[in-house]
Design a protein around this motif. Structure first.
Motif, PDB file in Angstrom:
ATOM      1  N   TYR A 104       0.850  -1.177   0.000  1.00  0.00           N
ATOM      2  CA  TYR A 104       0.000   0.000   0.000  1.00  0.00           C
ATOM      3  C   TYR A 104       0.894   1.239   0.000  1.00  0.00           C
ATOM      4  CZ  TYR A 104      -3.057   3.765   1.218  1.00  0.00           C
ATOM      5  OH  TYR A 104      -3.729   4.963   1.174  1.00  0.00           O
ATOM      6  N   THR A 128     -12.707  -6.472  -0.020  1.00  0.00           N
ATOM      7  CA  THR A 128     -12.527  -5.837   1.278  1.00  0.00           C
ATOM      8  C   THR A 128     -11.052  -5.734   1.654  1.00  0.00           C
ATOM      9  OG1 THR A 128     -13.084  -5.956   3.623  1.00  0.00           O
ATOM     10  CG2 THR A 128     -12.778  -8.047   2.491  1.00  0.00           C
ATOM     11  N   HIS A 129     -10.721  -4.678   2.371  1.00  0.00           N
ATOM     12  CA  HIS A 129      -9.373  -4.506   2.900  1.00  0.00           C
ATOM     13  C   HIS A 129      -9.284  -4.934   4.361  1.00  0.00           C
ATOM     14  CE1 HIS A 129     -11.650  -0.891   3.872  1.00  0.00           C
ATOM     15  NE2 HIS A 129     -10.863  -0.760   4.932  1.00  0.00           N
ATOM     16  N   ALA A 130     -10.351  -5.517   4.883  1.00  0.00           N
ATOM     17  CA  ALA A 130     -10.354  -5.947   6.283  1.00  0.00           C
ATOM     18  C   ALA A 130      -9.405  -7.129   6.487  1.00  0.00           C
ATOM     19  CB  ALA A 130     -11.767  -6.348   6.703  1.00  0.00           C
ATOM     20  N   GLU A 131      -9.010  -7.332   7.724  1.00  0.00           N
ATOM     21  CA  GLU A 131      -8.092  -8.427   8.034  1.00  0.00           C
ATOM     22  C   GLU A 131      -8.723  -9.795   7.817  1.00  0.00           C
ATOM     23  OE1 GLU A 131      -8.560  -5.800   9.924  1.00  0.00           O
ATOM     24  OE2 GLU A 131      -6.598  -4.863  10.235  1.00  0.00           O
ATOM     25  N   THR A 132     -10.050  -9.860   7.949  1.00  0.00           N
ATOM     26  CA  THR A 132     -10.733 -11.144   7.787  1.00  0.00           C
ATOM     27  C   THR A 132     -11.929 -11.018   6.859  1.00  0.00           C
ATOM     28  OG1 THR A 132     -12.142 -10.738   9.719  1.00  0.00           O
ATOM     29  CG2 THR A 132     -10.066 -11.934  10.097  1.00  0.00           C
ATOM     30  N   LEU A 138      -8.910 -15.482   7.387  1.00  0.00           N
ATOM     31  CA  LEU A 138      -7.949 -14.399   7.206  1.00  0.00           C
ATOM     32  C   LEU A 138      -7.900 -13.935   5.752  1.00  0.00           C
ATOM     33  CD1 LEU A 138      -4.950 -15.540   9.432  1.00  0.00           C
ATOM     34  CD2 LEU A 138      -6.355 -13.487   9.759  1.00  0.00           C
ATOM     35  N   ASN A 139      -7.890 -12.642   5.564  1.00  0.00           N
ATOM     36  CA  ASN A 139      -7.707 -12.056   4.240  1.00  0.00           C
ATOM     37  C   ASN A 139      -6.219 -12.099   3.886  1.00  0.00           C
ATOM     38  OD1 ASN A 139      -8.186 -10.737   1.844  1.00  0.00           O
ATOM     39  ND2 ASN A 139      -9.082  -8.907   2.762  1.00  0.00           N
ATOM     40  N   GLN A 140      -5.930 -11.911   2.605  1.00  0.00           N
ATOM     41  CA  GLN A 140      -4.557 -12.001   2.120  1.00  0.00           C
ATOM     42  C   GLN A 140      -3.975 -10.593   1.960  1.00  0.00           C
ATOM     43  OE1 GLN A 140      -3.302 -11.262  -1.127  1.00  0.00           O
ATOM     44  NE2 GLN A 140      -1.455 -12.541  -1.242  1.00  0.00           N
ATOM     45  N   ALA A 141      -2.660 -10.469   2.104  1.00  0.00           N
ATOM     46  CA  ALA A 141      -2.012  -9.156   2.150  1.00  0.00           C
ATOM     47  C   ALA A 141      -2.272  -8.328   0.897  1.00  0.00           C
ATOM     48  CB  ALA A 141      -0.508  -9.338   2.361  1.00  0.00           C
ATOM     49  N   ARG A 144      -5.737  -6.829   0.864  1.00  0.00           N
ATOM     50  CA  ARG A 144      -5.903  -5.727   1.806  1.00  0.00           C
ATOM     51  C   ARG A 144      -5.290  -4.444   1.252  1.00  0.00           C
ATOM     52  NH1 ARG A 144      -3.712  -9.436   5.464  1.00  0.00           N
ATOM     53  NH2 ARG A 144      -2.123  -7.922   6.133  1.00  0.00           N
ATOM     54  N   THR A 184     -17.214  -8.716   2.239  1.00  0.00           N
ATOM     55  CA  THR A 184     -17.125  -7.908   3.450  1.00  0.00           C
ATOM     56  C   THR A 184     -18.016  -8.472   4.550  1.00  0.00           C
ATOM     57  OG1 THR A 184     -17.609  -5.730   4.387  1.00  0.00           O
ATOM     58  CG2 THR A 184     -18.880  -6.382   2.461  1.00  0.00           C
TER      59      THR A 184
END
Length: 252
Positions: A104, A128-132, A138-141, A144, A184
């Motif tokens: 980012y 979504t940019h959320a952590e999960t 878990l979301n991926q880097a 995010r 989301t």
């Protein structure tokens, strides 16, 4: 991108007013990110005559463990183009960021703002940019970083005095109407995609190399999309909505 799980009951979901936009830009990190649900809405919109474009920041070259990135990049880009064609999209552009380590920052915002100015969409979609994800996965880097940068770039794209070099390149400022986040945990709206599940499945199936490298117990495209879009439909008060894409929508 893995399954995003079950969405909690959302009694206040509103139908996205699809009369307010004629053009859409989908911004994601990797080939196949759009195909895990968004493509169903894309199929609906292109069928209705709306113009939809894709912008991917990478070619997904780090996504197949058994395939060298040098070979994976063009192969996965080809699969994304084929996948987009299934749902009526012929504008698929790629950035030059490195898969897995997207950062980012200002360069990322600039690239996305440039894509927005090139395609001039009313609505911008991203993940979504959320952590999960919903369900706690878990979301991926990369997701995010791109999700957050896309939100910011929708403002950058409309400001003449941010990234002034873009104007020199012939990219005049462009103000989008809204930005929407998929996958989301806090959806505000839904898109009724009933009747477009098969389009979405066929679109995801075009990622043949990627799908073939997934674990044997990974859900099939039909299982995954039938489940996630079906769960979306179950959150909508209207029983006629069998499948739905849930979105967190912000007006610009």
């Amino acid at each position: 991108m893995a399954s995003v799980g079950v969405v909690s009951t959302q009694p206040d979901l509103a139908a996205l007013d699809e009369t307010t936009f004629d053009s859409v830009l989908c911004v994601v990190a990797h080939p196949d990110d759009i195909e895990y649900g968004i493509a169903a809405a894309v199929a609906k919109w292109t069928t209705a005559g709306k113009r939809v474009s894709y912008y991917l920041l990478t070619r997904g070259e780090a996504g197949i463990d058994t395939m060298d990135p040098i070979d994976a990049a063009p192969a996965r880009a080809d699969e994304e183009r084929a996948s987009a064609a299934v749902v009526g999209v012929d504008t698929v552009d790629f950035g030059d960021h490195q898969d897995g380590v997207i950062e980012y920052g200002v360069p990322l915002r600039r690239d996305i703002a440039a894509a927005i100015r090139r395609t001039r969409p009313d609505l911008v979609l991203t993940l979504t940019h959320a952590e999960t994800f919903p369900g706690g996965f878990l979301n991926q880097a990369d997701h995010r970083a791109v999700g957050l940068a896309t939100i910011d770039a929708t403002a950058d794209a409309g400001n003449r005095w941010i990234f002034t070099e873009l104007v020199a390149e012939g990219l005049e400022p462009w103000k989008v109407t809204a930005v929407a986040l998929s996958a989301t945990a806090q959806p505000t709206h839904f898109v009724d995609v009933t009747g477009h599940l098969d389009d979405a499945i066929e679109s995801l199936e075009e990622h043949r190399l990627y799908n073939a490298a997934l674990p044997e117990d990974f859900p099939t495209p039909a299982e995954l999309l039938g489940g996630s879009l079906g769960e979306g439909g179950a959150q909508v008060a209207d029983p006629a909505v069998e499948h739905a894409l849930l979105l967190e929508v912000y007006e610009r």
